[in-house]
Scaffold this motif. Structure first.
Motif, short mmCIF file in Angstrom:
data_model
loop_
_atom_site.label_atom_id
_atom_site.label_comp_id
_atom_site.label_asym_id
_atom_site.label_seq_id
_atom_site.Cartn_x
_atom_site.Cartn_y
_atom_site.Cartn_z
N GLY A 263 -41.18 -21.68 2.14
CA GLY A 263 -40.07 -22.01 1.26
C GLY A 263 -38.77 -21.32 1.60
O GLY A 263 -37.75 -21.58 0.96
N THR A 264 -38.78 -20.45 2.62
CA THR A 264 -37.55 -19.77 3.01
C THR A 264 -36.91 -20.47 4.21
O THR A 264 -37.61 -21.12 5.01
CB THR A 264 -37.81 -18.30 3.39
OG1 THR A 264 -38.71 -18.25 4.51
CG2 THR A 264 -38.42 -17.54 2.22
N PRO A 265 -35.58 -20.39 4.36
CA PRO A 265 -34.94 -21.00 5.53
C PRO A 265 -35.48 -20.46 6.85
O PRO A 265 -35.58 -21.19 7.84
CB PRO A 265 -33.46 -20.64 5.35
CG PRO A 265 -33.29 -20.48 3.87
CD PRO A 265 -34.58 -19.86 3.40
N GLY A 266 -35.84 -19.17 6.87
CA GLY A 266 -36.40 -18.60 8.09
C GLY A 266 -37.65 -19.32 8.53
O GLY A 266 -37.85 -19.61 9.72
N ARG A 267 -38.53 -19.62 7.57
CA ARG A 267 -39.77 -20.34 7.89
C ARG A 267 -39.44 -21.74 8.41
O ARG A 267 -40.05 -22.22 9.37
CB ARG A 267 -40.66 -20.42 6.64
CG ARG A 267 -42.04 -21.03 6.86
CD ARG A 267 -42.90 -20.19 7.81
NE ARG A 267 -44.30 -20.58 7.74
CZ ARG A 267 -45.26 -19.84 7.20
NH1 ARG A 267 -44.98 -18.66 6.66
NH2 ARG A 267 -46.50 -20.25 7.20
N MET B 7 -28.12 -12.46 26.86
CA MET B 7 -26.95 -11.97 27.59
C MET B 7 -26.62 -12.87 28.77
O MET B 7 -25.45 -13.08 29.11
CB MET B 7 -27.19 -10.54 28.06
CG MET B 7 -27.42 -9.53 26.93
SD MET B 7 -26.17 -9.52 25.61
CE MET B 7 -27.00 -10.45 24.30
N GLU B 8 -27.63 -13.43 29.42
CA GLU B 8 -27.39 -14.36 30.53
C GLU B 8 -26.74 -15.64 30.02
O GLU B 8 -25.95 -16.28 30.73
CB GLU B 8 -28.70 -14.68 31.24
CG GLU B 8 -29.25 -13.51 32.05
CD GLU B 8 -30.61 -13.79 32.65
OE1 GLU B 8 -31.26 -14.78 32.21
OE2 GLU B 8 -31.05 -13.03 33.54
N ASP B 9 -27.05 -16.03 28.78
CA ASP B 9 -26.45 -17.22 28.17
C ASP B 9 -25.03 -16.96 27.68
O ASP B 9 -24.38 -17.87 27.16
CB ASP B 9 -27.31 -17.70 26.99
CG ASP B 9 -28.64 -18.29 27.44
OD1 ASP B 9 -28.75 -18.63 28.62
OD2 ASP B 9 -29.55 -18.39 26.59
N ARG B 10 -24.56 -15.71 27.81
CA ARG B 10 -23.21 -15.32 27.41
C ARG B 10 -22.97 -15.57 25.92
O ARG B 10 -21.89 -16.00 25.50
CB ARG B 10 -22.15 -16.09 28.23
CG ARG B 10 -22.21 -15.87 29.72
CD ARG B 10 -21.89 -14.40 30.06
NE ARG B 10 -21.52 -14.21 31.45
CZ ARG B 10 -22.39 -14.07 32.45
NH1 ARG B 10 -23.69 -14.12 32.20
NH2 ARG B 10 -21.97 -13.88 33.69
N GLY B 11 -24.00 -15.27 25.15
CA GLY B 11 -23.87 -15.47 23.71
C GLY B 11 -24.38 -14.28 22.93
O GLY B 11 -24.55 -13.18 23.46
N THR B 12 -24.64 -14.52 21.65
CA THR B 12 -25.10 -13.47 20.74
C THR B 12 -26.58 -13.65 20.45
O THR B 12 -27.05 -14.78 20.25
CB THR B 12 -24.31 -13.55 19.41
OG1 THR B 12 -22.92 -13.29 19.68
CG2 THR B 12 -24.82 -12.54 18.40
N LEU B 13 -27.30 -12.56 20.43
CA LEU B 13 -28.69 -12.57 19.99
C LEU B 13 -28.70 -12.21 18.51
O LEU B 13 -28.37 -11.08 18.14
CB LEU B 13 -29.52 -11.56 20.79
CG LEU B 13 -30.99 -11.42 20.36
CD1 LEU B 13 -31.73 -12.75 20.54
CD2 LEU B 13 -31.68 -10.31 21.13
N LEU B 14 -29.05 -13.18 17.67
CA LEU B 14 -29.11 -12.97 16.22
C LEU B 14 -30.51 -12.54 15.83
O LEU B 14 -31.50 -13.19 16.18
CB LEU B 14 -28.75 -14.25 15.46
CG LEU B 14 -27.36 -14.83 15.69
CD1 LEU B 14 -27.22 -16.14 14.92
CD2 LEU B 14 -26.29 -13.83 15.25
N ILE B 15 -30.62 -11.44 15.07
CA ILE B 15 -31.91 -10.95 14.60
C ILE B 15 -31.84 -10.76 13.09
O ILE B 15 -31.27 -9.78 12.61
CB ILE B 15 -32.29 -9.62 15.27
CG1 ILE B 15 -32.19 -9.71 16.81
CG2 ILE B 15 -33.71 -9.23 14.88
CD1 ILE B 15 -32.53 -8.42 17.52
N PRO B 16 -32.40 -11.71 12.32
CA PRO B 16 -32.48 -11.49 10.87
C PRO B 16 -33.50 -10.38 10.61
O PRO B 16 -34.60 -10.40 11.16
CB PRO B 16 -32.99 -12.83 10.33
CG PRO B 16 -32.88 -13.80 11.47
CD PRO B 16 -32.99 -12.99 12.71
N ALA B 17 -33.14 -9.41 9.79
CA ALA B 17 -34.04 -8.28 9.58
C ALA B 17 -33.83 -7.70 8.19
O ALA B 17 -32.71 -7.66 7.68
CB ALA B 17 -33.83 -7.19 10.63
#
Length: 475
Positions: free
Chosen positions: A385-389, A237-247
């Motif tokens: 093998g996943t993009p997350g990794r 929030m201080e960076d004035r952006g979005t926090l993305l949480i893959p879940a």
């Protein structure tokens, strides 16, 4: 001696592993009672680079093992890596019952409808035919009850106990006519996980098939992980952006919503930054599937733990609070991506898939990874093998390939292991230690090599302190 070989000498029951052997996905374990009768525990999809012992993989989900003696299927829970191959099992000719807990019976059709559309057909008549067939096969089993299995010429029972992983998750105790008990842990949850009742150990086991996803490490405590979530959120929030949480759509998403509601409630009279109050922070749930699961979670509050039910009694809505925004259709999703990518509007976005291997999170990553105003938070295991990794390993300043294109990673990348729905090494040891009669054989599955090795060593040391013998085997 491997129980496959023992079977040649008539040593029943025994276990054959068809998945989650080298890796953590594709769970499928066969409890063999006699030459003509067996029970399949789970039948899940493979993900990433995981492969089955007979060749099945994410690109080839056809059933690659003999199903002629399987007379019942029992599901530990409804995550796709434990149930996703059921349509292929039905197509291969399996026509018996599917046993699961009562909450799992409510959640399973949603999971498999999505899997069927993605992997087999989107034709409405075929989808409806499959769901009708599934409904006819499902048998709900209450927790703690010993349920007889319809095995021809054999007497066998199963008992489901809460596993604390997701709503409806269970360990499965399988007892044959001689009183031999084989326990399949399924996926065990972390202690004191929100919403869920804690894992309950069975009374006894002769053989235990035990997951090991985090068998070589310890998680942060709930207070520490909640504090880290708060710090990650405040920084974003201080960076004035979005926090993305893959879940993942089921389990992790609902736990995150519960924790976020708790933070908003705790700070409801305070500012998160000079321009934004906590109770004005938009929490965007951008996943139609997760929204459906969340509605069912709310309807199944009778299965929640005491703390969660106390919040309801206080008039709070931990899974349906005022700041929660849901995004359903694709056009609205793309508008949200563009709005958050182009504006300085702070927000939290929760979207699938949890390992960034598809789903709506991909559009957010493509639009935002190169902008350092945004932040990315991983709260669960990322398979090889996943993009997350890959993003987790490369970190800020690295690159990742998404759908054939390279993207720079300019966002800060944070991981909080404590939000995993899987228990850590101590949780797994506690599951064994909670039994009144300890197993003399433990088969360690569902983990990478180092995780299985770490759990094997910990088990042997634990038994040694009691002066007991155990055979720990890693397939």
């Amino acid at each position: 001696m491997d129980r496959r070989d023992a079977a040649l000498e008539g040593a029943f029951p025994y276990v054959v592993h068809h998945g989650a052997v080298q890796g953590v996905t594709g769970s499928a374990h066969e409890w063999v009672v006699s030459e003509s009768a067996s029970v399949l525990i789970d039948c899940g999809l493979f993900q990433g680079r995981d492969v089955g012992p007979d060749g099945a993989s994410a690109s080839d989900l056809s059933i690659d093992f003999d199903i002629s003696r399987i007379q019942a299927v029992v599901l530990t829970h409804v995550h796709i890596d434990h149930v996703g191959r059921l349509p292929w099992l039905f197509a291969a000719g399996y026509d018996g019952p599917v046993f699961c807990s009562e909450p799992s019976a409510r959640l399973l059709p949603i999971v498999l409808e999505d899997a069927f559309k993605l992997g087999i057909s989107r034709q409405p008549d075929r989808v409806e035919a499959f769901l009708t067939l599934l409904e006819q096969r499902l048998v709900e089993v209450p927790y703690e009850k010993w349920q007889p299995l319809p095995l021809a010429e054999e007497s066998a029972f199963i008992q489901l106990l809460p596993a604390g992983h997701i709503l409806g998750s269970a360990s499965v105790s399988c007892r044959d006519s001689q009183g031999h008990v084989t326990v399949f842990s399924g996926d065990l949850g972390a202690r004191l996980a929100p919403i869920l009742r804690s894992a309950q150990s069975p009374y006894r086991a002769d053989c235990l098939v035990l997951e090991s996803t985090y068998g070589d490490r310890l998680h942060e405590g709930r207070a520490a992980r909640s504090a880290r979530l708060e710090r990650a959120l405040v920084r974003a929030m201080e960076d004035r952006g979005t926090l993305l949480i893959p879940a993942f759509s089921i389990g992790r998403t609902q736990e995150l919503l519960y924790e976020l509601e708790g933070l908003i409630h705790k700070h409801r009279d305070k500012a998160i930054n000079p321009d934004l109050d906590w109770d004005e922070l938009p929490i965007v749930l951008d996943s139609p599937l997760a929204s459906r699961f969340t509605r069912v979670y709310r309807e199944l509050d009778a299965f929640w733990d005491e703390e969660a039910r106390e919040r309801l009694d206080e008039g709070r809505r931990p899974l349906g609070f005022e700041q929660l925004l849901t995004v359903d259709d694709h056009d609205a999703h793309m508008r949200m991506v563009r709005h958050l990518a182009d504006s300085a509007r702070p927000a939290v976005v929760i979207a699938a898939s949890g390992m960034c291997a598809g789903g709506r999170i991909m559009n957010y990553l493509k639009a935002m990874l190169g902008d350092a105003r945004h932040n990315l938070l991983f709260v669960g295991y990322q398979a090889w093998g996943t993009p997350g990794r890959a993003i987790q390993q490369e970190g800020q300043g690295g690159e990742v390939e998404l759908d054939g294109e390279r993207y720079s990673i300019s966002v800060p990348v944070t991981s909080i292991s404590g939000y995993s729905a899987h228990g850590d090494q101590q949780d797994l040891l506690d599951f064994v230690g909670g039994m009144q009669e300890f197993p003399t054989e433990v088969r360690v599955v569902h983990g990478d090599g180092h995780a299985k090795a770490g759990l094997k060593a910990a088990l042997e040391a634990w038994y040694g302190r009691w002066g007991l013998e155990v055979r720990v085997w890693c397939p």
